[in-house]
Scaffold this motif. Structure first.
Motif, PDB file in Angstrom:
ATOM      1  N   VAL A  84      30.672 -22.680 -47.786  1.00  0.00           N
ATOM      2  CA  VAL A  84      32.031 -23.077 -47.439  1.00  0.00           C
ATOM      3  C   VAL A  84      32.253 -23.383 -45.874  1.00  0.00           C
ATOM      4  O   VAL A  84      33.558 -23.034 -45.585  1.00  0.00           O
ATOM      5  N   GLY A  85      31.298 -23.303 -45.038  1.00  0.00           N
ATOM      6  CA  GLY A  85      31.435 -23.540 -43.495  1.00  0.00           C
ATOM      7  C   GLY A  85      30.142 -23.381 -42.725  1.00  0.00           C
ATOM      8  O   GLY A  85      29.282 -23.253 -43.520  1.00  0.00           O
ATOM      9  N   ALA A  86      30.129 -24.038 -41.740  1.00  0.00           N
ATOM     10  CA  ALA A  86      28.772 -24.444 -41.108  1.00  0.00           C
ATOM     11  C   ALA A  86      28.192 -23.063 -40.766  1.00  0.00           C
ATOM     12  O   ALA A  86      26.916 -23.013 -40.546  1.00  0.00           O
TER      13      ALA A  86
ATOM     14  N   GLY B 143      26.305 -38.259 -36.869  1.00  0.00           N
ATOM     15  CA  GLY B 143      24.942 -37.963 -36.761  1.00  0.00           C
ATOM     16  C   GLY B 143      24.693 -36.851 -35.897  1.00  0.00           C
ATOM     17  O   GLY B 143      25.049 -36.983 -34.680  1.00  0.00           O
ATOM     18  N   THR B 144      23.794 -35.840 -36.089  1.00  0.00           N
ATOM     19  CA  THR B 144      23.297 -34.928 -35.280  1.00  0.00           C
ATOM     20  C   THR B 144      22.864 -35.498 -34.195  1.00  0.00           C
ATOM     21  O   THR B 144      22.719 -34.985 -32.965  1.00  0.00           O
ATOM     22  N   VAL B 145      21.596 -36.310 -34.475  1.00  0.00           N
ATOM     23  CA  VAL B 145      20.974 -37.117 -33.371  1.00  0.00           C
ATOM     24  C   VAL B 145      21.578 -38.418 -32.822  1.00  0.00           C
ATOM     25  O   VAL B 145      21.808 -38.593 -31.593  1.00  0.00           O
TER      26      VAL B 145
ATOM     27  N   VAL C 199      25.240 -26.079 -53.065  1.00  0.00           N
ATOM     28  CA  VAL C 199      26.291 -27.191 -52.881  1.00  0.00           C
ATOM     29  C   VAL C 199      26.871 -26.805 -51.468  1.00  0.00           C
ATOM     30  O   VAL C 199      27.333 -25.538 -51.183  1.00  0.00           O
ATOM     31  N   THR C 200      26.839 -27.741 -50.790  1.00  0.00           N
ATOM     32  CA  THR C 200      27.485 -27.553 -49.419  1.00  0.00           C
ATOM     33  C   THR C 200      28.703 -28.287 -48.950  1.00  0.00           C
ATOM     34  O   THR C 200      29.195 -29.230 -49.476  1.00  0.00           O
ATOM     35  N   LYS C 201      29.369 -27.840 -47.881  1.00  0.00           N
ATOM     36  CA  LYS C 201      30.674 -28.545 -47.401  1.00  0.00           C
ATOM     37  C   LYS C 201      31.632 -28.467 -48.637  1.00  0.00           C
ATOM     38  O   LYS C 201      32.514 -29.638 -48.389  1.00  0.00           O
TER      39      LYS C 201
HETATM   40  P1  GDP Z   1      20.694 -31.427 -42.792  1.00  0.00           P
HETATM   41  O1  GDP Z   1      20.134 -32.634 -41.998  1.00  0.00           O
HETATM   42  O2  GDP Z   1      20.548 -31.808 -43.978  1.00  0.00           O
HETATM   43  O3  GDP Z   1      20.502 -29.917 -42.185  1.00  0.00           O
HETATM   44  O4  GDP Z   1      22.383 -31.607 -42.101  1.00  0.00           O
HETATM   45  P2  GDP Z   1      22.873 -31.885 -40.659  1.00  0.00           P
HETATM   46  O5  GDP Z   1      22.752 -30.607 -39.962  1.00  0.00           O
HETATM   47  O6  GDP Z   1      22.446 -33.154 -40.278  1.00  0.00           O
HETATM   48  O7  GDP Z   1      24.390 -32.143 -41.124  1.00  0.00           O
HETATM   49  C1  GDP Z   1      25.277 -31.114 -41.862  1.00  0.00           C
HETATM   50  C2  GDP Z   1      26.139 -30.559 -40.791  1.00  0.00           C
HETATM   51  O8  GDP Z   1      27.398 -29.826 -41.362  1.00  0.00           O
HETATM   52  C3  GDP Z   1      25.900 -29.808 -39.643  1.00  0.00           C
HETATM   53  O9  GDP Z   1      26.766 -29.933 -38.713  1.00  0.00           O
HETATM   54  C4  GDP Z   1      26.106 -28.319 -40.352  1.00  0.00           C
HETATM   55  O10 GDP Z   1      26.472 -27.527 -39.322  1.00  0.00           O
HETATM   56  C5  GDP Z   1      27.595 -28.803 -41.386  1.00  0.00           C
HETATM   57  N1  GDP Z   1      27.630 -27.815 -42.236  1.00  0.00           N
HETATM   58  C6  GDP Z   1      26.529 -27.241 -43.074  1.00  0.00           C
HETATM   59  N2  GDP Z   1      27.118 -26.693 -44.154  1.00  0.00           N
HETATM   60  C7  GDP Z   1      28.525 -26.700 -43.981  1.00  0.00           C
HETATM   61  C8  GDP Z   1      29.641 -26.206 -44.901  1.00  0.00           C
HETATM   62  O11 GDP Z   1      29.437 -25.714 -45.972  1.00  0.00           O
HETATM   63  N3  GDP Z   1      30.886 -26.555 -44.537  1.00  0.00           N
HETATM   64  C9  GDP Z   1      31.070 -27.240 -42.945  1.00  0.00           C
HETATM   65  N4  GDP Z   1      32.452 -27.450 -43.089  1.00  0.00           N
HETATM   66  N5  GDP Z   1      30.117 -27.646 -42.430  1.00  0.00           N
HETATM   67  C10 GDP Z   1      28.696 -27.447 -42.920  1.00  0.00           C
END
Ligand code: GDP
Length: 420
Positions: free
Chosen positions: A410-412, A294-296, A325-327
């Protein structure tokens, strides 16, 4: 650009912050409309991480930012976030609706006490008091932002509220209530002074400018955390589905494009049914690679496969018009990919997400197995450069949901995005 709503289609943490930051450049305003500082969005720019919990994710694109009345504010956290951004070179151009409710110290105490009381049925709250702030708003016992700028009004309200809160925390929950009237008054009046310059009527501003300016409406949490349509009672207090934008901001309802953000697999924090949850090594691999903490809260997130009935339900509830689509990079190198296409429930196959939470708890996923790809795709910037099986995974998702994919992350990093 036409004003657009961005919603997460799962249990939050889909990467909405990343998508909002990446596309915000094309909009005039970014508006946060629900939730509190229990919802973290992470934006990564040039290798630097910005965890945001109240300031809208357009902050790093120098956008005009609005916090609408549907958001509850912990002023200490908000002021710290503003100062973190400003000291990093991002001046914050922010307007906050005076109708926003304030998270007070007793909300956190009540949250912790009631979670302890629920025992194994605890919601999984972070004890930040967000739900209790919304409860007071609904009970008409809340403290609005406007009251922080009027010390005599705030004093009068606290004189009524504090004895009741103290009695509930101490007598009903048996916990110590450290609620000093003078200290709270002084602290919150000082927050009022600091926040005064940001206060403005967001409802009027958006209503007047919606025809001539573009707004990106940023949701906190995710569809499956909606208190009505999510996996109740393992949900949050404020509404999270797209139609709630209108009352939460204070504008008349209309049809707007909705981008549904889908993580390439499923995660959730907290308790509650999660049919495609993985409790094996694959789940651990996804958690480690995807940094699913978790971020928080920093809590490990539960990880599992993509769930089509759940996504179809979320697409329907939100009126999704395109997908992000993420991640996708996190899945690279897995042996195979499973996608849930239905649920087995007492000998029957269900294709729709059930309306009854007790049914969901007894559902076993029915999987379609797809091939994975071995390549690292973090550096890919054009759709045609993705491996064949990654394209196959995406087109399977598109065909199941019948919604076009517009963005593939495909990345953060901000630039790790394929636009279709
Ligand atoms: P949100 O609450 O929906 O904005 O999502 P969060 O920030 O809680 O969690 C998403 C996490 O995944 C964050 O740490 C982002 O930096 C990271 N992230 C977002 N998109 C991607 C991605 O495409 N690939 C990877 N590896 N990380 C990602």
């Amino acid at each position: 650009m036409k004003s657009t709503i961005v919603v997460g289609l799962q249990w939050g943490d889909e990467g909405k912050g990343k998508i909002i930051d990446a596309i915000a450049g094309a909009f005039d305003y970014v508006v946060r409309w629900n939730g509190g500082n229990n919802a973290g969005h992470t934006v990564v720019v040039d290798g630097k991480k910005f965890p945001l919990s109240l300031v809208p994710s357009g902050a790093l694109q120098h956008k005009k930012l609005l916090i609408a009345q549907g958001v509850v504010i912990n002023p200490k956290i908000l002021l710290a976030e503003i100062s973190m951004l400003e000291s990093a070179g991002y001046p914050v151009n922010l307007t906050i609706d005076p109708r926003c409710h304030i998270v007070m110290p007793y909300h956190g105490s009540m949250d912790a006490a009631s979670e302890a009381w629920k025992g194994k049925d605890a919601t999984g709250s972070l004890h930040l008091g967000i739900g209790y702030c919304y409860e007071d708003r609904n009970n008409r016992a809340g403290i609005r932002l406007e009251f922080l700028t009027r010390p005599s009004v705030l004093k009068e309200k606290l004189e009524k509220i504090l004895p009741l809160k103290r009695a509930i925390i101490e007598k009903a929950y048996g916990m110590k209530a450290d609620l000093d009237m003078e200290k709270i008054l002084e602290e919150y009046v000082s927050y009022g002074k600091k926040l005064q310059k940001y206060i403005g009527d967001v409802s009027i501003l958006v209503t007047r400018k919606l025809a001539t300016h573009s707004f990106l409406f940023e949701q906190a949490h995710g569809t499956m955390l909606d208190p009505v349509f999510g996996t109740y009672p393992f949900t949050v207090a404020p509404p999270t589905i797209s139609s709630a934008v209108f009352p939460s901001v204070g504008i008349a309802a209309r049809t707007l494009p909705v981008i549904g953000v889908v993580k390439a697999y499923t995660t959730r924090v907290g308790n509650g049914p999660f049919p495609t949850e993985l409790s094996d090594n694959t789940g651990d691999t996804i958690r480690e690679r995807g940094h699913e903490f978790g971020t928080v809260s920093k809590r490990p997130r539960r990880c599992g496969w993509l769930d089509i009935p759940l996504l179809r339900y979320a697409v329907r509830l939100n009126g999704v018009t395109s997908l992000a689509v993420t991640k996708l990079d996190v899945l690279s190198g897995l042996k195979k990919l499973s996608v849930c296409v239905g649920y087995r429930y007492h000998g029957k196959i269900l294709r729709e997400f059930p309306s009854e939470i007790s049914t969901l708890a007894d559902c076993q996923p029915v999987y379609k197995i797809l091939a994975c790809w071995p390549e690292d795709i973090g550096g890919v910037r054009r759709q045609q450069d993705l491996p064949k099986h990654a394209l196959g995974y995406l087109s399977f998702l598109e065909s199941q949901l019948r919604i076009p994919i517009r963005y593939i992350s495909v990345g953060a990093e901000r630039k790790a995005l394929i636009r279709k």
